[in-house]
Design a protein around this motif. Structure first.
Motif, PDB file in Angstrom:
ATOM      1  N   VAL A   1       6.743   8.631  -4.856  1.00 20.96           N
ATOM      2  CA  VAL A   1       5.730   7.586  -4.677  1.00 20.96           C
ATOM      3  C   VAL A   1       4.311   8.171  -4.561  1.00 20.96           C
ATOM      4  CG1 VAL A   1       4.979   5.705  -3.173  1.00 20.96           C
ATOM      5  CG2 VAL A   1       7.412   6.022  -3.672  1.00 20.96           C
TER       6      VAL A   1
ATOM      7  N   THR B   1       2.564   9.002  -8.345  1.00 20.13           N
ATOM      8  CA  THR B   1       1.455   8.068  -8.585  1.00 20.13           C
ATOM      9  C   THR B   1       0.175   8.835  -8.898  1.00 20.13           C
ATOM     10  OG1 THR B   1       2.497   6.441  -7.151  1.00 20.13           O
ATOM     11  CG2 THR B   1       0.134   6.181  -7.539  1.00 20.13           C
TER      12      THR B   1
ATOM     13  N   GLY C   1      -9.357   8.924   1.401  1.00 22.68           N
ATOM     14  CA  GLY C   1      -7.981   9.027   1.910  1.00 22.68           C
ATOM     15  C   GLY C   1      -7.303  10.291   1.409  1.00 22.68           C
TER      16      GLY C   1
ATOM     17  N   VAL D   1      -0.694  10.300  -1.429  1.00 26.88           N
ATOM     18  CA  VAL D   1      -1.334  10.216  -2.747  1.00 26.88           C
ATOM     19  C   VAL D   1      -2.576  11.118  -2.756  1.00 26.88           C
ATOM     20  CG1 VAL D   1      -2.392   8.680  -4.444  1.00 26.88           C
ATOM     21  CG2 VAL D   1      -0.530   7.829  -3.032  1.00 26.88           C
TER      22      VAL D   1
ATOM     23  N   ALA E   1     -12.054  12.485   4.472  1.00 30.57           N
ATOM     24  CA  ALA E   1     -11.006  12.261   5.467  1.00 30.57           C
ATOM     25  C   ALA E   1     -11.653  11.947   6.811  1.00 30.57           C
ATOM     26  CB  ALA E   1     -10.109  13.488   5.570  1.00 30.57           C
TER      27      ALA E   1
ATOM     28  N   ARG F   1     -15.791   9.066   8.648  1.00 33.11           N
ATOM     29  CA  ARG F   1     -15.973   8.259   9.865  1.00 33.11           C
ATOM     30  C   ARG F   1     -17.362   8.514  10.450  1.00 33.11           C
ATOM     31  NH1 ARG F   1     -10.478   6.969  13.117  1.00 33.11           N
ATOM     32  NH2 ARG F   1      -9.090   7.163  11.362  1.00 33.11           N
TER      33      ARG F   1
ATOM     34  N   CYS G   1      -5.230   2.598  -7.120  1.00 32.89           N
ATOM     35  CA  CYS G   1      -3.772   2.416  -7.156  1.00 32.89           C
ATOM     36  C   CYS G   1      -3.264   1.774  -5.872  1.00 32.89           C
ATOM     37  CB  CYS G   1      -3.071   3.759  -7.393  1.00 32.89           C
ATOM     38  SG  CYS G   1      -3.116   4.844  -5.965  1.00 32.89           S
ATOM     39  N   GLY G   2      -4.158   1.290  -5.032  1.00 36.56           N
ATOM     40  CA  GLY G   2      -3.702   0.685  -3.783  1.00 36.56           C
ATOM     41  C   GLY G   2      -4.892   0.196  -2.985  1.00 36.56           C
TER      42      GLY G   2
ATOM     43  N   THR H   1      -5.136   0.234   1.065  1.00 33.04           N
ATOM     44  CA  THR H   1      -4.619   0.324   2.435  1.00 33.04           C
ATOM     45  C   THR H   1      -5.429  -0.532   3.406  1.00 33.04           C
ATOM     46  OG1 THR H   1      -4.369   2.646   1.833  1.00 33.04           O
ATOM     47  CG2 THR H   1      -3.676   2.033   4.039  1.00 33.04           C
TER      48      THR H   1
ATOM     49  N   SER I   1      -3.895   2.012 -11.802  1.00 33.90           N
ATOM     50  CA  SER I   1      -2.714   2.805 -12.121  1.00 33.90           C
ATOM     51  C   SER I   1      -1.611   2.369 -11.173  1.00 33.90           C
ATOM     52  CB  SER I   1      -3.027   4.300 -11.940  1.00 33.90           C
ATOM     53  OG  SER I   1      -1.977   5.074 -12.476  1.00 33.90           O
ATOM     54  N   ASN I   2      -0.420   2.186 -11.704  1.00 33.59           N
ATOM     55  CA  ASN I   2       0.661   1.695 -10.854  1.00 33.59           C
ATOM     56  C   ASN I   2       1.915   2.523 -11.057  1.00 33.59           C
ATOM     57  OD1 ASN I   2       1.602  -0.098  -8.911  1.00 33.59           O
ATOM     58  ND2 ASN I   2       2.585  -1.379 -10.437  1.00 33.59           N
ATOM     59  N   SER I   3       2.457   2.996  -9.960  1.00 33.84           N
ATOM     60  CA  SER I   3       3.759   3.639  -9.982  1.00 33.84           C
ATOM     61  C   SER I   3       3.759   4.916 -10.838  1.00 33.84           C
ATOM     62  CB  SER I   3       4.778   2.602 -10.463  1.00 33.84           C
ATOM     63  OG  SER I   3       6.072   3.047 -10.258  1.00 33.84           O
TER      64      SER I   3
ATOM     65  N   ILE J   1       2.062   7.974  10.260  1.00 33.25           N
ATOM     66  CA  ILE J   1       1.405   7.508   9.023  1.00 33.25           C
ATOM     67  C   ILE J   1       0.559   6.273   9.326  1.00 33.25           C
ATOM     68  CG2 ILE J   1       1.834   6.464   6.754  1.00 33.25           C
ATOM     69  CD1 ILE J   1       4.071   8.401   6.311  1.00 33.25           C
TER      70      ILE J   1
ATOM     71  N   VAL K   1      -1.467  11.925   9.825  1.00 35.53           N
ATOM     72  CA  VAL K   1      -0.682  12.806   8.955  1.00 35.53           C
ATOM     73  C   VAL K   1      -1.553  13.526   7.942  1.00 35.53           C
ATOM     74  CG1 VAL K   1       1.165  12.848   7.217  1.00 35.53           C
ATOM     75  CG2 VAL K   1       1.352  11.354   9.200  1.00 35.53           C
TER      76      VAL K   1
ATOM     77  N   GLY L   1      -0.781  14.985   4.462  1.00 30.60           N
ATOM     78  CA  GLY L   1       0.238  15.115   3.408  1.00 30.60           C
ATOM     79  C   GLY L   1       1.415  14.205   3.677  1.00 30.60           C
TER      80      GLY L   1
HETATM   81  N1  LIG Z   1       0.407   1.376  -6.862  1.00 23.60           N
HETATM   82  C1  LIG Z   1       1.252   2.324  -6.559  1.00 23.60           C
HETATM   83  O1  LIG Z   1       2.159   2.600  -7.316  1.00 23.60           O
HETATM   84  C2  LIG Z   1       1.090   3.080  -5.272  1.00 23.60           C
HETATM   85  C3  LIG Z   1       1.831   4.243  -5.068  1.00 23.60           C
HETATM   86  C4  LIG Z   1       1.623   4.978  -3.893  1.00 23.60           C
HETATM   87  C5  LIG Z   1       0.731   4.501  -2.934  1.00 23.60           C
HETATM   88  N2  LIG Z   1       0.070   3.342  -3.150  1.00 23.60           N
HETATM   89  C6  LIG Z   1      -0.897   2.871  -2.136  1.00 23.60           C
HETATM   90  O2  LIG Z   1      -1.849   3.910  -1.917  1.00 23.60           O
HETATM   91  C7  LIG Z   1      -2.251   3.910  -0.543  1.00 23.60           C
HETATM   92  C8  LIG Z   1      -2.034   5.306   0.060  1.00 23.60           C
HETATM   93  O3  LIG Z   1      -0.644   5.550   0.170  1.00 23.60           O
HETATM   94  P1  LIG Z   1      -0.102   6.867   0.889  1.00 23.60           P
HETATM   95  O4  LIG Z   1       1.359   6.736   0.987  1.00 23.60           O
HETATM   96  O5  LIG Z   1      -0.727   8.060   0.291  1.00 23.60           O
HETATM   97  O6  LIG Z   1      -0.721   6.651   2.356  1.00 23.60           O
HETATM   98  P2  LIG Z   1      -1.008   7.721   3.510  1.00 23.60           P
HETATM   99  O7  LIG Z   1      -0.194   8.932   3.287  1.00 23.60           O
HETATM  100  O8  LIG Z   1      -0.902   6.978   4.779  1.00 23.60           O
HETATM  101  O9  LIG Z   1      -2.533   8.114   3.233  1.00 23.60           O
HETATM  102  C9  LIG Z   1      -3.542   7.121   3.262  1.00 23.60           C
HETATM  103  C10 LIG Z   1      -4.814   7.765   3.780  1.00 23.60           C
HETATM  104  O10 LIG Z   1      -5.849   6.791   3.699  1.00 23.60           O
HETATM  105  C11 LIG Z   1      -6.723   6.935   4.806  1.00 23.60           C
HETATM  106  N3  LIG Z   1      -7.060   5.599   5.262  1.00 23.60           N
HETATM  107  C12 LIG Z   1      -8.263   5.025   5.088  1.00 23.60           C
HETATM  108  N4  LIG Z   1      -8.287   3.806   5.595  1.00 23.60           N
HETATM  109  C13 LIG Z   1      -7.083   3.581   6.128  1.00 23.60           C
HETATM  110  C14 LIG Z   1      -6.514   2.482   6.795  1.00 23.60           C
HETATM  111  N5  LIG Z   1      -7.203   1.359   7.053  1.00 23.60           N
HETATM  112  N6  LIG Z   1      -5.230   2.588   7.189  1.00 23.60           N
HETATM  113  C15 LIG Z   1      -4.520   3.703   6.946  1.00 23.60           C
HETATM  114  N7  LIG Z   1      -5.031   4.781   6.308  1.00 23.60           N
HETATM  115  C16 LIG Z   1      -6.304   4.725   5.902  1.00 23.60           C
HETATM  116  C17 LIG Z   1      -6.015   7.807   5.847  1.00 23.60           C
HETATM  117  O11 LIG Z   1      -6.763   9.007   6.016  1.00 23.60           O
HETATM  118  P3  LIG Z   1      -7.973   9.134   7.074  1.00 23.60           P
HETATM  119  O12 LIG Z   1      -7.449   8.714   8.415  1.00 23.60           O
HETATM  120  O13 LIG Z   1      -8.335  10.565   6.996  1.00 23.60           O
HETATM  121  O14 LIG Z   1      -9.021   8.208   6.556  1.00 23.60           O
HETATM  122  C18 LIG Z   1      -4.676   8.162   5.219  1.00 23.60           C
HETATM  123  O15 LIG Z   1      -4.426   9.533   5.262  1.00 23.60           O
HETATM  124  C19 LIG Z   1      -1.434   2.815   0.134  1.00 23.60           C
HETATM  125  O16 LIG Z   1      -2.222   1.641   0.185  1.00 23.60           O
HETATM  126  C20 LIG Z   1      -0.245   2.622  -0.781  1.00 23.60           C
HETATM  127  O17 LIG Z   1       0.326   1.343  -0.686  1.00 23.60           O
HETATM  128  C21 LIG Z   1       0.219   2.628  -4.294  1.00 23.60           C
END
Ligand SMILES: NC(=O)c1ccc[n+]([C@@H]2O[C@H](COP(=O)([O-])OP(=O)(O)OC[C@H]3O[C@@H](n4cnc5c(N)ncnc54)[C@H](OP(=O)(O)O)[C@@H]3O)[C@@H](O)[C@H]2O)c1
Length: 338
Positions: free
Chosen positions: A138, A142, A163, A168, A187, A208, A260-261, A263, A285-287, A325, A330, A332
């Motif tokens: 994922v 992605t 992020g 991702v 970050a 921030r 691609c998302g 959050t 971009s998706n998936s 998360i 986290v 990575g």
């Molecule tokens: N379309 C697709 O196929 C696809 C695939 C994968 C993921 N996604 C989307 O991409 C996004 C990231 O996924 P991920 O699994 O990489 O997430 P993750 O590991 O939690 O990383 C997201 C990063 O975004 C930052 N962030 C900024 N604003 C945030 C908020 N309001 N809440 C939480 N984190 C926030 C955080 O870093 P800081 O604290 O340093 O700001 C965090 O490290 C998600 O929205 C997910 O649904 C979409």
């Protein structure tokens, strides 16, 4: 008596503490065209936070074993399966085209065993570990599709990643560096900034404390409508919310916004003036596809990619990984070894 197994189960939407580790979840047996996998490792994504909370329009059948990403060993074959053998090491593409996503519409990887359609299996190269493979689909899949399959980043591009510390995000940092880009990683803490520098980011911005858009304009100049000077070439934004318009503002004329998302919110304030005046390209971009995952495993095998894994947790402590998360603690990926 039916055999049982240990699993991390969602029985009702709510907070993360509604997840339960149970010892008596029915052990699946493979149907026609399926195999049974002993899970070697699985990993969490922000998607799992959304699944636990509940997402509008997605009706999750309960109880369900969560976890989209998994890798493991084939331990039993269903009827008619000839192309895989017991003992094969496999990465699972979590999308079952007929039934939906594993870990959401079907039982996923946070369990000792998982039953998977053979159409979702990808053979693992010999030197790739289960933990590294399970980190990929994922998040890194992605990132691979968004940057490499869509051919959106080239050598010398200035690529600003929001992020950047997440799943991702770390994938985007590493792949953009491999493509020869100048990477600006954003970050939310000094610790994450240090880790991103170690990962290869050329610049780190704590967004921030510092307005990332103003930082980019100060660093590279104000984007110009006529001369193509100023600004960055690419912004990678899967955060949405308040970060959307500032992302448009720091892109050079002809620049690309990759998404691609969302959050932090999928319906941000928009400012169309930047898109037309600066001829910006907004690319979704998706998936990911099996080719993305095989390419990533080949990079690991060749020693050119090492997924960033923050913690490896046993199933009993897995929910704590998902909490990290959710609470943005986290760097990575969080891997779970059932
Ligand atoms: N379309 C697709 O196929 C696809 C695939 C994968 C993921 N996604 C989307 O991409 C996004 C990231 O996924 P991920 O699994 O990489 O997430 P993750 O590991 O939690 O990383 C997201 C990063 O975004 C930052 N962030 C900024 N604003 C945030 C908020 N309001 N809440 C939480 N984190 C926030 C955080 O870093 P800081 O604290 O340093 O700001 C965090 O490290 C998600 O929205 C997910 O649904 C979409």
């Amino acid at each position: 008596m039916a055999e049982t197994m240990k699993a991390l189960v969602l029985e009702a939407h709510g907070d993360i503490d509604t997840l339960k580790v149970v010892n008596d979840y029915p052990k699946p047996s493979p149907g026609a065209g399926e195999v049974l996998i002993r899970v070697g490792a699985s990993s969490f994504n922000y998607h799992d936070v959304f699944t636990v909370k509940g997402m509008p329009g997605i009706k999750v059948p309960m109880p369900v074993v969560i976890g989209l990403d998994m890798a493991g060993q084939v331990v039993a074959l269903g009827e008619g399966v000839t192309e895989w053998q017991v003992g094969d090491r496999v990465l699972v593409n979590p999308l079952n085209k007929a039934k939906g996503l594993m870990g959401e519409m079907l039982d996923g990887g946070m369990a000792e065993y998982c039953r998977v359609s053979t159409s979702q299996l990808i053979a693992m190269p010999p030197d790739v570990s289960y933990a590294d493979a399970a980190s990929l689909p994922v998040a890194y899949g992605t990132a691979h599709r968004m940057l490499i399959t869509h051919n959106t980043v080239k050598a010398g591009d200035k690529v600003l990643i929001l992020g950047a510390s997440g799943g991702v995000g770390t994938g985007c940092v590493m792949l953009a560096k491999q493509l020869g880009a100048e990477v600006i990683a954003c970050a939310g803490s000094a610790e994450k900034m240090a880790a991103l520098t170690a990962l290869g980011a050329d610049h780190v911005v704590n967004y921030r404390e510092t307005d990332f858009s103003k930082w980019a304009i100060q660093q590279y100049g104000k984007p110009q409508r006529r001369t193509y000077e100023g600004g960055v070439d690419v912004v990678i934004n899967f955060t949405g919310g308040d970060t959307w318009v500032p992302s448009l503002k720091c892109l050079k004329r002809g620049g690309t916004l990759l998404v691609c998302g969302a959050t932090a919110g999928h319906d941000p304030k928009e400012d169309l003036r930047y898109i037309w005046s600066f001829e910006l390209k907004v690319i979704g971009s998706n998936s990911f596809y099996d080719d993305d995952l095989s390419a990533l495993m080949d990079m690991i095998q060749a020693g050119t990619l090492k997924p960033t894994i923050d913690k490896v947790l046993p199933l009993e402590e897995a929910a704590e990984g998902l909490r990290m998360i959710r609470d943005r603690e986290v760097m990575g990926k969080i891997v779970v070894t059932p």
